[in-house]
Design a protein around this motif. Structure first.
Motif, PDB file in Angstrom:
ATOM      1  N   ARG A  78      13.033 -10.369 -10.194  1.00 41.35           N
ATOM      2  CA  ARG A  78      12.272  -9.768  -9.038  1.00 41.35           C
ATOM      3  C   ARG A  78      11.534 -11.059  -8.260  1.00 41.35           C
ATOM      4  O   ARG A  78      11.675 -11.030  -6.859  1.00 41.35           O
ATOM      5  CB  ARG A  78      11.052  -9.141  -9.477  1.00 41.35           C
ATOM      6  N   ARG A  79      11.137 -11.944  -8.711  1.00 42.82           N
ATOM      7  CA  ARG A  79      10.639 -13.199  -7.984  1.00 42.82           C
ATOM      8  C   ARG A  79      11.696 -13.925  -7.153  1.00 42.82           C
ATOM      9  O   ARG A  79      11.446 -13.987  -5.776  1.00 42.82           O
ATOM     10  CB  ARG A  79      10.243 -14.254  -9.096  1.00 42.82           C
ATOM     11  N   THR A  80      12.963 -14.041  -7.528  1.00 49.22           N
ATOM     12  CA  THR A  80      13.932 -14.653  -6.799  1.00 49.22           C
ATOM     13  C   THR A  80      14.299 -13.718  -5.721  1.00 49.22           C
ATOM     14  O   THR A  80      14.445 -13.939  -4.528  1.00 49.22           O
ATOM     15  CB  THR A  80      15.095 -14.819  -7.599  1.00 49.22           C
ATOM     16  N   PHE A 140      -0.161 -12.485  -6.160  1.00 51.32           N
ATOM     17  CA  PHE A 140       0.442 -11.471  -7.050  1.00 51.32           C
ATOM     18  C   PHE A 140      -0.545 -10.151  -7.091  1.00 51.32           C
ATOM     19  O   PHE A 140      -0.639  -9.661  -7.967  1.00 51.32           O
ATOM     20  CB  PHE A 140       0.455 -12.159  -8.568  1.00 51.32           C
ATOM     21  N   ASP A 141      -0.782  -9.708  -5.876  1.00 52.59           N
ATOM     22  CA  ASP A 141      -1.757  -8.612  -5.587  1.00 52.59           C
ATOM     23  C   ASP A 141      -0.903  -7.429  -4.996  1.00 52.59           C
ATOM     24  O   ASP A 141      -0.727  -7.532  -3.882  1.00 52.59           O
ATOM     25  CB  ASP A 141      -2.873  -9.081  -4.918  1.00 52.59           C
ATOM     26  N   THR A 198       5.059  -5.453   6.968  1.00 54.05           N
ATOM     27  CA  THR A 198       5.073  -4.147   5.951  1.00 54.05           C
ATOM     28  C   THR A 198       6.191  -4.514   4.913  1.00 54.05           C
ATOM     29  O   THR A 198       6.059  -3.899   3.792  1.00 54.05           O
ATOM     30  CB  THR A 198       5.231  -2.990   6.907  1.00 54.05           C
ATOM     31  N   ASN A 199       7.371  -4.963   5.588  1.00 55.85           N
ATOM     32  CA  ASN A 199       8.640  -5.127   4.606  1.00 55.85           C
ATOM     33  C   ASN A 199       7.975  -6.067   3.658  1.00 55.85           C
ATOM     34  O   ASN A 199       8.189  -5.998   2.120  1.00 55.85           O
ATOM     35  CB  ASN A 199       9.609  -5.572   5.454  1.00 55.85           C
ATOM     36  N   ILE A 200       7.304  -7.152   3.923  1.00 56.09           N
ATOM     37  CA  ILE A 200       6.797  -8.144   3.046  1.00 56.09           C
ATOM     38  C   ILE A 200       5.990  -7.703   2.178  1.00 56.09           C
ATOM     39  O   ILE A 200       5.993  -8.177   0.749  1.00 56.09           O
ATOM     40  CB  ILE A 200       6.302  -9.460   3.680  1.00 56.09           C
ATOM     41  N   ALA A 201       5.176  -7.000   2.408  1.00 61.07           N
ATOM     42  CA  ALA A 201       4.178  -6.304   1.459  1.00 61.07           C
ATOM     43  C   ALA A 201       4.808  -5.323   0.521  1.00 61.07           C
ATOM     44  O   ALA A 201       4.378  -5.320  -0.636  1.00 61.07           O
ATOM     45  CB  ALA A 201       2.971  -5.529   2.310  1.00 61.07           C
ATOM     46  N   GLU A 202       5.633  -4.414   0.954  1.00 63.18           N
ATOM     47  CA  GLU A 202       6.391  -3.669  -0.154  1.00 63.18           C
ATOM     48  C   GLU A 202       7.267  -4.653  -0.925  1.00 63.18           C
ATOM     49  O   GLU A 202       7.291  -4.233  -2.327  1.00 63.18           O
ATOM     50  CB  GLU A 202       7.540  -2.639   0.888  1.00 63.18           C
ATOM     51  N   ASP A 203       7.954  -5.855  -0.589  1.00 62.19           N
ATOM     52  CA  ASP A 203       8.460  -6.595  -1.465  1.00 62.19           C
ATOM     53  C   ASP A 203       7.594  -7.298  -2.591  1.00 62.19           C
ATOM     54  O   ASP A 203       7.871  -7.417  -3.738  1.00 62.19           O
ATOM     55  CB  ASP A 203       9.253  -7.929  -0.728  1.00 62.19           C
ATOM     56  N   LEU A 207       7.596  -6.712  -6.473  1.00 61.65           N
ATOM     57  CA  LEU A 207       7.724  -7.764  -7.423  1.00 61.65           C
ATOM     58  C   LEU A 207       6.504  -7.735  -8.548  1.00 61.65           C
ATOM     59  O   LEU A 207       6.879  -7.917  -9.771  1.00 61.65           O
ATOM     60  CB  LEU A 207       7.191  -9.344  -6.558  1.00 61.65           C
ATOM     61  N   VAL A 208       5.588  -7.055  -8.059  1.00 60.27           N
ATOM     62  CA  VAL A 208       4.428  -6.592  -8.987  1.00 60.27           C
ATOM     63  C   VAL A 208       4.638  -5.583 -10.271  1.00 60.27           C
ATOM     64  O   VAL A 208       4.545  -5.931 -11.223  1.00 60.27           O
ATOM     65  CB  VAL A 208       2.963  -6.882  -8.465  1.00 60.27           C
ATOM     66  N   GLU A 209       5.104  -4.450  -9.353  1.00 62.68           N
ATOM     67  CA  GLU A 209       4.902  -3.305 -10.170  1.00 62.68           C
ATOM     68  C   GLU A 209       6.518  -3.020 -10.714  1.00 62.68           C
ATOM     69  O   GLU A 209       6.693  -2.236 -11.441  1.00 62.68           O
ATOM     70  CB  GLU A 209       4.658  -2.123  -9.189  1.00 62.68           C
ATOM     71  N   GLY A 210       7.544  -3.586 -10.070  1.00 59.54           N
ATOM     72  CA  GLY A 210       8.847  -3.431 -10.375  1.00 59.54           C
ATOM     73  C   GLY A 210       9.504  -2.156 -10.161  1.00 59.54           C
ATOM     74  O   GLY A 210      10.570  -1.469 -10.656  1.00 59.54           O
ATOM     75  N   GLU A 211       8.825  -1.537  -9.043  1.00 63.70           N
ATOM     76  CA  GLU A 211       9.309  -0.355  -8.280  1.00 63.70           C
ATOM     77  C   GLU A 211       9.401  -0.619  -6.961  1.00 63.70           C
ATOM     78  O   GLU A 211       8.465  -1.122  -6.184  1.00 63.70           O
ATOM     79  CB  GLU A 211       8.162   0.868  -8.718  1.00 63.70           C
ATOM     80  N   ILE A 212      10.552   0.015  -6.275  1.00 58.78           N
ATOM     81  CA  ILE A 212      10.604  -0.253  -4.828  1.00 58.78           C
ATOM     82  C   ILE A 212       9.624   0.539  -4.290  1.00 58.78           C
ATOM     83  O   ILE A 212       9.860   2.065  -4.163  1.00 58.78           O
ATOM     84  CB  ILE A 212      12.204  -0.007  -4.648  1.00 58.78           C
ATOM     85  N   ALA A 213       9.065   0.111  -3.205  1.00 57.76           N
ATOM     86  CA  ALA A 213       7.895   0.747  -2.582  1.00 57.76           C
ATOM     87  C   ALA A 213       8.334   1.555  -1.263  1.00 57.76           C
ATOM     88  O   ALA A 213       7.695   2.377  -0.732  1.00 57.76           O
ATOM     89  CB  ALA A 213       6.824  -0.274  -2.257  1.00 57.76           C
ATOM     90  N   ARG A 214       9.465   0.894  -0.778  1.00 60.24           N
ATOM     91  CA  ARG A 214       9.968   1.449   0.541  1.00 60.24           C
ATOM     92  C   ARG A 214      10.486   2.796   0.346  1.00 60.24           C
ATOM     93  O   ARG A 214      11.061   3.319  -0.426  1.00 60.24           O
ATOM     94  CB  ARG A 214      11.190   0.419   0.830  1.00 60.24           C
ATOM     95  N   HIS A 215       9.934   3.610   1.396  1.00 60.72           N
ATOM     96  CA  HIS A 215      10.105   5.130   1.598  1.00 60.72           C
ATOM     97  C   HIS A 215       9.662   5.992   0.495  1.00 60.72           C
ATOM     98  O   HIS A 215       9.981   7.002   0.117  1.00 60.72           O
ATOM     99  CB  HIS A 215      11.783   5.401   1.695  1.00 60.72           C
ATOM    100  N   ARG A 216       8.606   5.262  -0.428  1.00 69.51           N
ATOM    101  CA  ARG A 216       8.184   5.810  -1.481  1.00 69.51           C
ATOM    102  C   ARG A 216       7.600   7.224  -1.154  1.00 69.51           C
ATOM    103  O   ARG A 216       7.630   8.264  -1.799  1.00 69.51           O
ATOM    104  CB  ARG A 216       7.217   5.274  -2.301  1.00 69.51           C
ATOM    105  N   TYR A 217       6.988   7.450   0.074  1.00 68.86           N
ATOM    106  CA  TYR A 217       6.246   8.616   0.381  1.00 68.86           C
ATOM    107  C   TYR A 217       7.238   9.674   0.753  1.00 68.86           C
ATOM    108  O   TYR A 217       7.122  10.740   0.561  1.00 68.86           O
ATOM    109  CB  TYR A 217       5.425   8.447   1.722  1.00 68.86           C
TER     110      TYR A 217
END
Length: 227
Positions: A78-80, A140-141, A198-203, A207-217
């Motif tokens: 995920r880091r990479t 890592f927040d 926003t894309n960077i924030a979702e990445d 990275l932290v949670e291991g779940e894709i945040a994009r379009h989560r809503y």
């Protein structure tokens, strides 16, 4: 994880942070050139474009080397992946900073055209979003990343107000229609910078949670009206 992988990941992340610093400087400078009519600042933005492009290629190549040589898994993978994706967004933000600079140069030909305070607010907010998203990566927040993501709506609201102001100028000042179109393009560039932040924030959230945040809503379960 081997010490060689950790060393390579740390080197990669440091290269990304250096790239982010250059890109942030570019958008701050381009915003000043546009909002304060300091067109001479545009050259500083243009000078950094090729540097950012070259660094983007280098960072991508290093990501691919890590994937090929170390075959990372879990958090290291995920880091990479996060670095690879953030790297692309930073390069696109740099392109948008160059576009802003071009709009600043175009508007310099219209001394009678006065900008809006809302554009300055929008530019400031977009820069803050980029900085905040990168800070969330460093720290890592995921919570901070989520807050940055939620600010995109504020930028969009300001964009709507700006478009209304531009329409009014075009209705009442036919001599400034071309200038207003340049200004409209500038608002779109700034809005896109916020989108990339926003894309960077979702990445970072991924990275932290291991779940894709994009379009989560969009994937939340809906209530079944039959029940």
């Amino acid at each position: 994880m081997s010490k060689h992988l950790e060393r390579d990941l740390q080197t990669l992340e440091q290269a990304l942070l250096a790239q982010a610093s250059i890109v942030e400087s570019m958008i701050r400078t381009a915003s000043r050139a546009l909002c304060e009519r300091q067109v001479e600042l545009v050259w500083d933005v243009m000078d950094n474009e090729q540097l950012v492009n070259a660094r983007e290629v280098t960072i991508e190549e290093e990501c691919l080397k890590i994937l090929a040589l170390h075959q990372p898994v879990a958090i290291d993978l995920r880091r990479t992946a996060a670095v690879l994706k953030i790297n692309g967004d930073l390069e696109r933000i740099a392109d948008l900073a160059v576009n802003l600079g071009e709009r600043a140069r175009a508007l310099d030909n219209y001394p009678d055209f006065y900008g809006s305070e809302n554009l300055q607010k929008m530019a400031t907010m977009s820069v803050e979003m980029v900085r905040g998203a990168i800070d969330a990566f460093v720290e890592f927040d995921a919570s901070q990343a989520s807050r940055i993501r939620n600010r995109d709506g504020e930028v969009n609201d300001l964009n709507v107000l700006l478009i209304e102001e531009i329409h009014e100028i075009m209705r009442t000042r036919s001599d400034l229609v071309e200038a207003a179109l340049h200004y409209f393009s500038a608002t779109r560039h700034i809005e896109r910078i916020a989108d990339h932040a926003t894309n960077i924030a979702e990445d970072v959230m991924y990275l932290v949670e291991g779940e894709i945040a994009r379009h989560r809503y969009e994937t939340q379960p809906q209530n079944n009206p039959a029940k």
